[in-house]
Structures are given as C-alpha cells and as structure tokens.
Design a protein around this motif. Structure first.
Motif, PDB file in Angstrom:
ATOM      1  N   VAL A 328       0.850  -1.195   0.000  1.00 43.97           N
ATOM      2  CA  VAL A 328       0.000   0.000   0.000  1.00 43.97           C
ATOM      3  C   VAL A 328       0.886   1.245   0.000  1.00 43.97           C
ATOM      4  O   VAL A 328       1.809   1.371   0.809  1.00 43.97           O
ATOM      5  CB  VAL A 328      -0.932   0.020   1.224  1.00 43.97           C
ATOM      6  CG1 VAL A 328      -1.752   1.309   1.245  1.00 43.97           C
ATOM      7  CG2 VAL A 328      -1.851  -1.193   1.208  1.00 43.97           C
ATOM      8  N   PHE A 329       0.583   2.167  -0.924  1.00 40.29           N
ATOM      9  CA  PHE A 329       1.374   3.389  -1.049  1.00 40.29           C
ATOM     10  C   PHE A 329       0.490   4.609  -0.830  1.00 40.29           C
ATOM     11  O   PHE A 329      -0.533   4.783  -1.502  1.00 40.29           O
ATOM     12  CB  PHE A 329       2.026   3.457  -2.435  1.00 40.29           C
ATOM     13  CG  PHE A 329       2.970   2.315  -2.682  1.00 40.29           C
ATOM     14  CD1 PHE A 329       4.261   2.346  -2.189  1.00 40.29           C
ATOM     15  CD2 PHE A 329       2.550   1.185  -3.368  1.00 40.29           C
ATOM     16  CE1 PHE A 329       5.120   1.282  -2.392  1.00 40.29           C
ATOM     17  CE2 PHE A 329       3.400   0.114  -3.575  1.00 40.29           C
ATOM     18  CZ  PHE A 329       4.693   0.163  -3.080  1.00 40.29           C
ATOM     19  N   GLY A 330       0.902   5.431   0.140  1.00 41.06           N
ATOM     20  CA  GLY A 330       0.227   6.703   0.361  1.00 41.06           C
ATOM     21  C   GLY A 330       0.777   7.704  -0.641  1.00 41.06           C
ATOM     22  O   GLY A 330       1.912   8.166  -0.516  1.00 41.06           O
ATOM     23  N   THR A 331      -0.010   7.995  -1.680  1.00 38.98           N
ATOM     24  CA  THR A 331       0.443   8.899  -2.748  1.00 38.98           C
ATOM     25  C   THR A 331       0.048  10.342  -2.423  1.00 38.98           C
ATOM     26  O   THR A 331      -0.758  10.609  -1.540  1.00 38.98           O
ATOM     27  CB  THR A 331      -0.180   8.490  -4.088  1.00 38.98           C
ATOM     28  OG1 THR A 331      -1.608   8.513  -3.972  1.00 38.98           O
ATOM     29  CG2 THR A 331       0.253   7.085  -4.480  1.00 38.98           C
ATOM     30  N   LYS A 332       0.638  11.247  -3.154  1.00 42.27           N
ATOM     31  CA  LYS A 332       0.329  12.686  -3.030  1.00 42.27           C
ATOM     32  C   LYS A 332       0.628  13.241  -1.642  1.00 42.27           C
ATOM     33  O   LYS A 332      -0.042  14.168  -1.171  1.00 42.27           O
ATOM     34  CB  LYS A 332      -1.135  12.958  -3.395  1.00 42.27           C
ATOM     35  CG  LYS A 332      -1.513  12.558  -4.817  1.00 42.27           C
ATOM     36  CD  LYS A 332      -2.931  12.969  -5.138  1.00 42.27           C
ATOM     37  CE  LYS A 332      -3.289  12.634  -6.572  1.00 42.27           C
ATOM     38  NZ  LYS A 332      -4.674  13.056  -6.918  1.00 42.27           N
ATOM     39  N   ILE A 333       1.616  12.687  -0.970  1.00 37.31           N
ATOM     40  CA  ILE A 333       1.977  13.222   0.344  1.00 37.31           C
ATOM     41  C   ILE A 333       2.538  14.627   0.229  1.00 37.31           C
ATOM     42  O   ILE A 333       2.569  15.382   1.205  1.00 37.31           O
ATOM     43  CB  ILE A 333       2.991  12.313   1.076  1.00 37.31           C
ATOM     44  CG1 ILE A 333       4.275  12.157   0.241  1.00 37.31           C
ATOM     45  CG2 ILE A 333       2.396  10.960   1.403  1.00 37.31           C
ATOM     46  CD1 ILE A 333       5.386  11.438   0.975  1.00 37.31           C
ATOM     47  N   ASP A 334       2.971  15.004  -0.978  1.00 38.04           N
ATOM     48  CA  ASP A 334       3.547  16.338  -1.221  1.00 38.04           C
ATOM     49  C   ASP A 334       2.503  17.440  -1.143  1.00 38.04           C
ATOM     50  O   ASP A 334       2.818  18.624  -1.273  1.00 38.04           O
ATOM     51  CB  ASP A 334       4.215  16.364  -2.594  1.00 38.04           C
ATOM     52  CG  ASP A 334       3.338  15.740  -3.666  1.00 38.04           C
ATOM     53  OD1 ASP A 334       2.384  16.388  -4.120  1.00 38.04           O
ATOM     54  OD2 ASP A 334       3.605  14.574  -4.021  1.00 38.04           O
TER      55      ASP A 334
END
Length: 556
Positions: A328-334
């Motif tokens: 699982v990847f938490g995207t858009k953390i930026d």
C-alpha cells in the motif's frame, strides 16, 4: 540441483544434458500418466535444443513448460467453472463483490501466461500513472490532473526495441460499455459545466466519428521512432485528451530500457471508482489474475473514505492466499508543507489503523510494514530537471514545484552557502541572486531519497521481481486450492474445521477431492435433502463435463 543420472548442475526441474526429470512438480508426483507425459515432453525439448545446438535454457519457452506443468490444474478449473455456470447456484458463488467464476478466469489467465503481473490499482485520481512512471524511471504512462487510465495498460521489457501494441473493443464489448456509460450519466451528480465525464468528453472530442473505423479493428503494433514518439503514441490510446482512447481495450508498451525480466509485467488499471462500471470490472478481473498488487491510496488528507476501504477489501479478498504481496502506497503526500512530518504525525496512523483490520492486513504490526509514503510528483520532476535544465528558466508550474521541493527538503540556505556561491558565481548580491537551481543539482541523490521512490524500486527488485518465477508457481498451487476450498465451503456450508482439513491436504487429484465431497454430502443428506438434491445435480453436471472432456481427447 544436480542430475542424479549424469551429474549435470541445473536450476531447472529437469536435466538440460540428458533430458531426465530430476524432481517432478509436487502436484503431479505419484501420478504415473502425468509423469510420463511430462517426461516425454521435456525429452523432446532437450533433443530439439541439442539438434539445433543451442542452450536448452534459452530454447525452452517457459510458457510452454508452464502449460504442461499446470495443465491438470487448468483442466480442474474448467470443471469448476462449469459448476459455477449452473443457474441454480449462481448466487452461491458471489462473495465480497468477486464471483468465484471471475476468480477462476483469473486463475486460467495465470496458467496460460506464465507472467508475474504487478498491478497498480486504486481509485480515480489516486496518482497511479504518475507512480508507475516513477517506477519505470521514464514518463511513459499518460498522467494529467484529470482521470486518465481508461484501458488496461501494460509495461514490459522488450529486447527488440520500443513498441506499442493496441487491441480494440468489438461491437459486442462496446455495446456493453456504452450501456454502462448511459447508466453512469443518468445517476451522475456532476455539474452541467463539468467536462471531464465520459459522455461530455466523447462529444467534445467528436469520438463517434472514429467509432466505425476503430471498433472490431485488428490488434496493431506501432514501432515509434524515438522516445517522444513513444510517449505521444501511448497518450493517443490511453489519454482522455484523445478520441482514440475511448476504443482502446488494452495497450501494451514494450520498453527497451526497463531492467526487469521478460515475464514481469507492470499493469496500470482503470480507477476502481470509475463511474463506468464496465471499466471498473476490467480492474476487478485483472486483480484476480495479478500476482502482486501495488495499491495507491491518496494521502492528501489524514483519512480513508469508506468506499475506498470497501474497494480495498475486494483486493484483499482476491489475494487472500498471498496478502504479503499487497503493498500500500500513500500517494500525493507532497500536498502538505513539511510533507514527511505530516505523514508521520497525521496520515500514517490513520492508514495503519484502518488497514490493520482483520479482513485486511490483520494487525497493526503487519500494516506498519506494508504501508509506504511516496511522492511520484517530485521524483518525476527531478528526472525532468536532470534531462533538461531549461526547466528552471521559465515561470512554470514545474519550476515552482521544484522550488518548493528544494525548500521542503533542503531548508533555507545557510549564510556560508550563500557567501560561497556568491564568490563562485562572481555575484555582487547575496540571497536574492542565488536560485534554488544552484542548490538542486548537487543535492539530487538526497532529493530523490526524500521521494522514497529509490527505496520502493529496490524493495520491488529484491522482492517480487527477483522472486517472480517462484511467485508464479506458488500462485498456481495456492489459488487452485483456494478456489476449490471456496467451492466446497459455499456449496456444502461445511464447518471451518472441515475446510481446514481439506486445505491442509496435499492431495491435488480432483477425483479424491470429489470423493470427500460426496462423503460430506452423504453425512448431511438427512438434515438437508433439498440442498443435497441441488448438489447432486451439480455433480451430475460435473460428470457430464468430465465425460465430454475425455471423449474430446479420445476423438483427437
């Protein structure tokens, strides 16, 4: 392994020198007929390789070997599919949004392709295409702020140069898709001026003018002249900016610069919450045939929507026998300033709590190990700036994002740095004359590390990519047993104890399993005669399929 007949060392299950079987696959041991068939097939391959004076490892098509090795499983799956097709019990085989029949189709796909398919899945706008570009190291997949991937897009290594292979919808498939498009339009809550939905885009791009020429079109392979040509070709058949993408069912991209084995395939899937159900089903069906799942969940806020959790549960259900291969990847953390601090303090705890539920990872400890933050946006920007320094010269969004990246990861420049740069560049002014560009290039390795992409690529290389062959074999065995056990559990309503006993059994012969099934039926016959009648009808159907199968073999 060492061949006990001639002493040859090999990693194959047979000897490439004498052609003898060193160790039969577990699931055909003690089956004299299958052992003989496999031995004869392997001997013919070795003989042909020797006649052509080439290495057998290079000559053997692993796909062919796999088809022989897993053929018995495949035949059993055909029997089970026939059971599920019985209208009287069709509803029995639906669970968690995934029908057992669809799982079998995925199983058959695994048997036939001998590929380790790594599926990138998630909701619309979860950043899947941007993420897959970062993994590829090249911005090939079409990615814009609007929902992009509407067709299944595969990426694989190509030793013969870059290519794009496109397959198109048939009239029948298009009719089904269009019915779902109309249903989506009827229940849509979009504003009238929203031009991103399927119907509006279809009309805006005048796609209907292309429909007669692209529906039923034969599969075509395009060989681009250069990388820019490759990107534009992929965009043409996958991006919502082009009318052609509406009619492309599947796009396969072969990359000459892609350091993975030939049988490892990355797959970009349509969004799991796409308003068009037909396209959602494409993703669901592919999840059933995937060996590894990279699940992208937008981490722009410290929450996971309930609908997203439901879709996640479907993924875990499909790979319940191999949850360790769901990442699982938490995207858009930026999205946030000081994004890593925000992730650690707010978002990650929510992700861990939600994904540690029993029907998902099952514990906080495992969830902690399987969830990763990532900013593909920053990583891809770094790659662009490495290839083209002029990105800093114009007042664009890319330049502003790069400035933000430098400030986020490197902080404000020190006085010593400013003075040193001032002297180096012969400038009269200090901080206002020192652009982030001057700090960016020396710090590229550090900045890339802050995106977490290098760590993720290393993890995939050392894990599923390195172990692709073993994963393929394990999946065939485990998925077959899972399907069969599921069938028994659903039809008979047997206790968990009985299911465990069957699951722990090493027997793979379908006749033995059917005998067990019949024994259970007799045991429960007194208590539930109506259900037993239906099951008997199913068994009769199974017998008919079996008889037809052997009759066809005999005729051939």
């Amino acid at each position: 392994m060492k061949c006990k007949f001639c002493g040859e060392e090999t990693e194959l299950f047979f000897c490439p020198n004498c052609g003898k079987i060193i160790e039969y696959p577990q699931f055909i041991k003690d089956n004299a007929k299958l052992e003989k068939e496999l031995a004869e097939y392997v001997q013919s391959l070795v003989q042909e390789a020797q006649d052509k004076k080439i290495e057998v490892q290079q000559f053997v098509d692993k796909g062919s070997i796999a088809k022989v090795m897993f053929r018995k499983y495949y035949e059993h799956c055909l029997y089970l599919q026939e059971l599920c097709a019985n209208k009287k019990v069709a509803k029995t085989f639906a669970s968690n949004g995934v029908s057992l029949f669809e799982m079998m189709m995925g199983f058959a796909q695994k048997c036939n392709t001998n590929e380790c398919q790594i599926a990138v899945v998630g909701t619309v706008k979860a950043g899947k295409s941007m993420f897959i570009n970062a993994i590829l190291g090249r911005e090939v997949a079409s990615s814009y702020p609007t929902p992009e991937t509407a067709s299944l897009t595969k990426f694989r290594y190509s030793p013969d140069g870059d290519y794009v292979k496109v397959s198109f919808y048939s009239d029948r498939e298009w009719k089904s898709l269009w019915e779902d498009v109309k249903k989506a339009a009827e229940r849509s809550y979009r504003d009238e001026d929203d031009k991103d939905d399927f119907m509006s885009k279809y009309e805006e791009l005048k796609a209907d003018e292309l429909r007669p020429s692209l529906l039923n079109k034969e599969e075509m392979v395009i060989r681009p002249d250069n990388f820019e040509d490759l990107k534009s070709t992929v965009a043409k058949y996958t991006s919502c900016k082009y009318p052609e993408h509406f009619f492309a069912k599947e796009v396969e991209v072969g990359l000459s610069v892609f350091n993975v084995p030939k049988n490892v395939v990355f797959v970009d899937t349509p969004g799991l919450n796409d308003p068009v159900e037909y396209r959602v089903n494409i993703s669901r069906k592919h999840i059933n045939s995937a060996n590894v799942v990279l699940l992208c969940i937008s981490a722009d806020k410290a929450a996971i929507e309930s609908t997203e959790l439901a879709q996640t549960a479907t993924i875990f259900s499909a790979l319940r026998y191999a949850k360790e291969r769901i990442y699982v990847f938490g995207t858009k953390i930026d999205f946030h300033t000081k994004y890593m601090d925000y992730w650690e303090q707010y978002t990650k705890p929510v992700f861990v709590k939600e994904l540690s539920k029993k029907y998902l990872f099952g514990s906080e400890e495992i969830a902690n190990e399987r969830i990763f933050p990532v900013t593909a946006l920053f990583y891809n920007l770094i790659q662009r700036a490495k290839l083209n320094s002029s990105i800093w010269d114009e007042d664009t969004v890319d330049k502003h994002e790069l400035n933000r990246l430098v400030l986020e990861c490197l902080g404000n420049p020190s006085t010593d740095f400013l003075l040193a740069k001032q002297r180096e560049l012969g400038l009269e002014k200090g901080a206002e004359a020192i652009q982030p560009k001057a700090r960016f290039y020396p710090a590229i390795p550090e900045l890339e590390e802050k995106t977490n992409i290098p760590n993720i690529v290393a993890m995939l290389n050392d894990g599923p990519i390195k172990n692709a062959e073993q994963i393929i074999k394990d999946d065939i065995v485990q998925m077959y047993l899972s399907i069969f056990n599921d069938l028994i559990a659903r039809v008979n309503g047997t206790s968990n104890k009985r299911l465990d006993e069957i699951h722990q059994s090493s027997e793979s012969d379908i006749e033995i399993k059917i005998s067990k099934l019949e024994a259970i039926i007799k045991e429960e016959e007194k208590n539930n005669p109506v259900k037993i009648k239906v099951i008997n009808e199913i068994l009769d159907s199974l017998k008919q399929v079996t008889d037809n199968f052997f009759m066809n073999i005999k005729n051939k």
